[in-house]
Design a protein around this motif. Structure first.
Motif, PDB file in Angstrom:
ATOM      1  N   ALA A  39       0.827  -1.197   0.000  1.00  0.00           N
ATOM      2  CA  ALA A  39       0.000   0.000   0.000  1.00  0.00           C
ATOM      3  C   ALA A  39       0.864   1.249   0.000  1.00  0.00           C
ATOM      4  CB  ALA A  39      -0.900   0.010   1.239  1.00  0.00           C
ATOM      5  N   ASP A  40       0.249   2.347  -0.421  1.00  0.00           N
ATOM      6  CA  ASP A  40       0.912   3.637  -0.306  1.00  0.00           C
ATOM      7  C   ASP A  40       0.825   4.038   1.160  1.00  0.00           C
ATOM      8  OD1 ASP A  40       1.815   6.201  -0.375  1.00  0.00           O
ATOM      9  OD2 ASP A  40       0.275   6.964  -1.719  1.00  0.00           O
ATOM     10  N   GLU A 263     -17.086   5.378  -2.717  1.00  0.00           N
ATOM     11  CA  GLU A 263     -16.256   6.476  -2.236  1.00  0.00           C
ATOM     12  C   GLU A 263     -16.513   7.771  -3.011  1.00  0.00           C
ATOM     13  OE1 GLU A 263     -13.896   4.619  -5.594  1.00  0.00           O
ATOM     14  OE2 GLU A 263     -15.051   3.841  -3.883  1.00  0.00           O
ATOM     15  N   PRO A 264     -16.223   8.916  -2.388  1.00  0.00           N
ATOM     16  CA  PRO A 264     -16.306  10.188  -3.105  1.00  0.00           C
ATOM     17  C   PRO A 264     -15.520  10.142  -4.413  1.00  0.00           C
ATOM     18  CG  PRO A 264     -15.963  10.581  -0.772  1.00  0.00           C
ATOM     19  CD  PRO A 264     -15.837   9.097  -0.970  1.00  0.00           C
ATOM     20  N   ASP A 306      -7.047   7.414  -2.051  1.00  0.00           N
ATOM     21  CA  ASP A 306      -6.721   8.516  -2.954  1.00  0.00           C
ATOM     22  C   ASP A 306      -7.902   9.476  -3.120  1.00  0.00           C
ATOM     23  OD1 ASP A 306      -4.222   7.407  -3.289  1.00  0.00           O
ATOM     24  OD2 ASP A 306      -4.707   6.430  -5.196  1.00  0.00           O
ATOM     25  N   ALA A 307      -9.125   8.927  -3.128  1.00  0.00           N
ATOM     26  CA  ALA A 307     -10.310   9.774  -3.281  1.00  0.00           C
ATOM     27  C   ALA A 307     -10.445  10.732  -2.090  1.00  0.00           C
ATOM     28  CB  ALA A 307     -11.561   8.918  -3.404  1.00  0.00           C
ATOM     29  N   LYS A 309      -7.966  11.748  -0.143  1.00  0.00           N
ATOM     30  CA  LYS A 309      -6.886  12.736  -0.254  1.00  0.00           C
ATOM     31  C   LYS A 309      -7.267  13.838  -1.232  1.00  0.00           C
ATOM     32  CE  LYS A 309      -3.026   9.610   0.830  1.00  0.00           C
ATOM     33  NZ  LYS A 309      -1.795   8.967   0.284  1.00  0.00           N
ATOM     34  N   GLU A 310      -7.871  13.438  -2.356  1.00  0.00           N
ATOM     35  CA  GLU A 310      -8.269  14.410  -3.381  1.00  0.00           C
ATOM     36  C   GLU A 310      -9.342  15.363  -2.872  1.00  0.00           C
ATOM     37  OE1 GLU A 310     -10.565  14.357  -7.716  1.00  0.00           O
ATOM     38  OE2 GLU A 310      -9.515  12.554  -7.031  1.00  0.00           O
ATOM     39  N   CYS A 311     -10.392  14.814  -2.246  1.00  0.00           N
ATOM     40  CA  CYS A 311     -11.507  15.649  -1.792  1.00  0.00           C
ATOM     41  C   CYS A 311     -11.145  16.470  -0.566  1.00  0.00           C
ATOM     42  CB  CYS A 311     -12.726  14.769  -1.503  1.00  0.00           C
ATOM     43  SG  CYS A 311     -13.454  14.040  -2.979  1.00  0.00           S
ATOM     44  N   ASP A 312     -10.107  16.051   0.139  1.00  0.00           N
ATOM     45  CA  ASP A 312      -9.669  16.777   1.333  1.00  0.00           C
ATOM     46  C   ASP A 312      -8.850  18.013   0.979  1.00  0.00           C
ATOM     47  OD1 ASP A 312      -9.595  16.621   4.340  1.00  0.00           O
ATOM     48  OD2 ASP A 312      -7.436  16.603   3.976  1.00  0.00           O
ATOM     49  N   GLN A 313      -8.528  18.199  -0.274  1.00  0.00           N
ATOM     50  CA  GLN A 313      -7.713  19.348  -0.697  1.00  0.00           C
ATOM     51  C   GLN A 313      -8.608  20.553  -1.002  1.00  0.00           C
ATOM     52  OE1 GLN A 313      -5.352  18.010  -3.989  1.00  0.00           O
ATOM     53  NE2 GLN A 313      -4.208  16.510  -2.793  1.00  0.00           N
TER      54      GLN A 313
END
Length: 315
Positions: A39-40, A263-264, A306-307, A309-313
């Protein structure tokens, strides 16, 4: 991902869950450890307390709930929710609580009572059903204290087709007042969850304004709203304005995109904007990730991470 897969089986699968105690943790395999390593694992500093659930990362971490919590923490998630916590063996509850404490994770909701999907238990006003509900609330207090949970989910059940809606509402309010009196001394909040008409036809509680009205009538810090964004997108839409209208009675959020309840970024909801609004209001509570993964396997699990992380920006 149907709501029943998350909460209905909490009343039905206690015996199955009893198989998953601490012994599973001891059986973590080299294969699972290898998947974990793939995993990342770079921890992300999220702006909100997004809370995964058991099973969401099982391909990376294995079946053991404790190992899954370790994986969630390693990814940067600072909260966790578990609808089925009430039915888990006490030793497993304690082990999970210890792991959450080690990583500073906040425990989110678990289902506090038996949910009636086709019968009007709270709406009916019948004393036997009220007594059963209140007994479940009392027994859930020990679980909440064991895992350091401040919130527990309540679903009032089906409508009573033989009673006017105003009478049903009065019955529900009275029961929730009695439950609040039980919970208040312990600092625990039951969160009422409206569920959409498509996935759950015929349930008493379906809209956020209805939940708002009930919470105002109960008038207790122990009775608030669980605003499930997936359900309310289907039921009423107009998400941010409805969140704003209900804000002073909302204690908890749950997440899922529509269509698909995954997921978002997998559906139509602009979660970056929704999260931005919730953050702008100073929300410091939990947002439960009560959804499935749009892609199977480890690839899908990484897509979930990743989703978020993306939406949290959004800052």
């Amino acid at each position: 991902m149907k709501r029943r897969k998350f909460i209905q089986k909490g009343a039905l699968t206690g015996s199955f869950l009893s198989l998953g105690g601490l012994g599973i943790h001891a059986m973590a395999t080299t294969e699972h450890n290898s998947a974990f390593a793939k995993a990342d694992t770079a921890s992300h500093n999220f702006n909100l307390k997004y809370a995964p659930h058991i099973g969401m990362f099982k391909n990376h971490a294995g079946e053991d709930p404790v190992a899954q919590l370790e994986f969630m923490a390693a990814q940067g998630f600072t909260a966790f929710e578990d609808n089925e916590m009430r039915n888990r063996p006490i030793a497993q509850q304690e082990a999970m609580a210890k792991t959450m404490a080690k990583h500073g994770m906040t425990m989110g909701v678990f289902v506090a009572h038996k949910i009636y999907w086709t019968e009007p238990n709270l709406a009916s006003g019948k004393q036997a059903w009220r007594d059963e509900f209140l007994a479940d609330i009392k027994s859930s207090i020990d679980v909440a204290k064991r895992v350091k949970a401040k919130w527990m989910t309540v679903v009032p059940g089906h409508i009573d087709l033989r009673q006017n809606m105003a009478y049903q509402t009065a019955h529900v309010i009275e029961t929730l007042k009695q439950a609040s009196a039980i919970l208040e001394p312990h600092g625990i909040t039951m969160v009422l969850e409206p569920l959409n008409f498509r996935n759950h036809p015929g349930l008493f509680l379906s809209e956020s304004p209805q939940a708002y009205q009930i919470c105002k009538a109960v008038n207790s810090p122990s009775c608030k709203i669980l605003f499930d964004i997936y359900h309310q997108q289907i039921q009423e839409g107009n998400l941010i304005p409805n969140i704003e209208k209900c804000w002073d009675e909302i204690a908890y959020f749950q997440i899922g995109d529509n269509p698909g309840r995954n997921e978002p970024t997998s559906g139509e909801i602009n979660y970056k904007n929704v999260f931005k609004y919730i953050h702008s209001k100073g929300f410091n509570g939990v947002l439960g990730m009560e959804h499935g993964n749009s892609i199977d396997g480890t690839t899908g699990e990484q897509r979930v991470i990743d989703a978020y992380k993306e939406c949290d920006q959004f800052l």
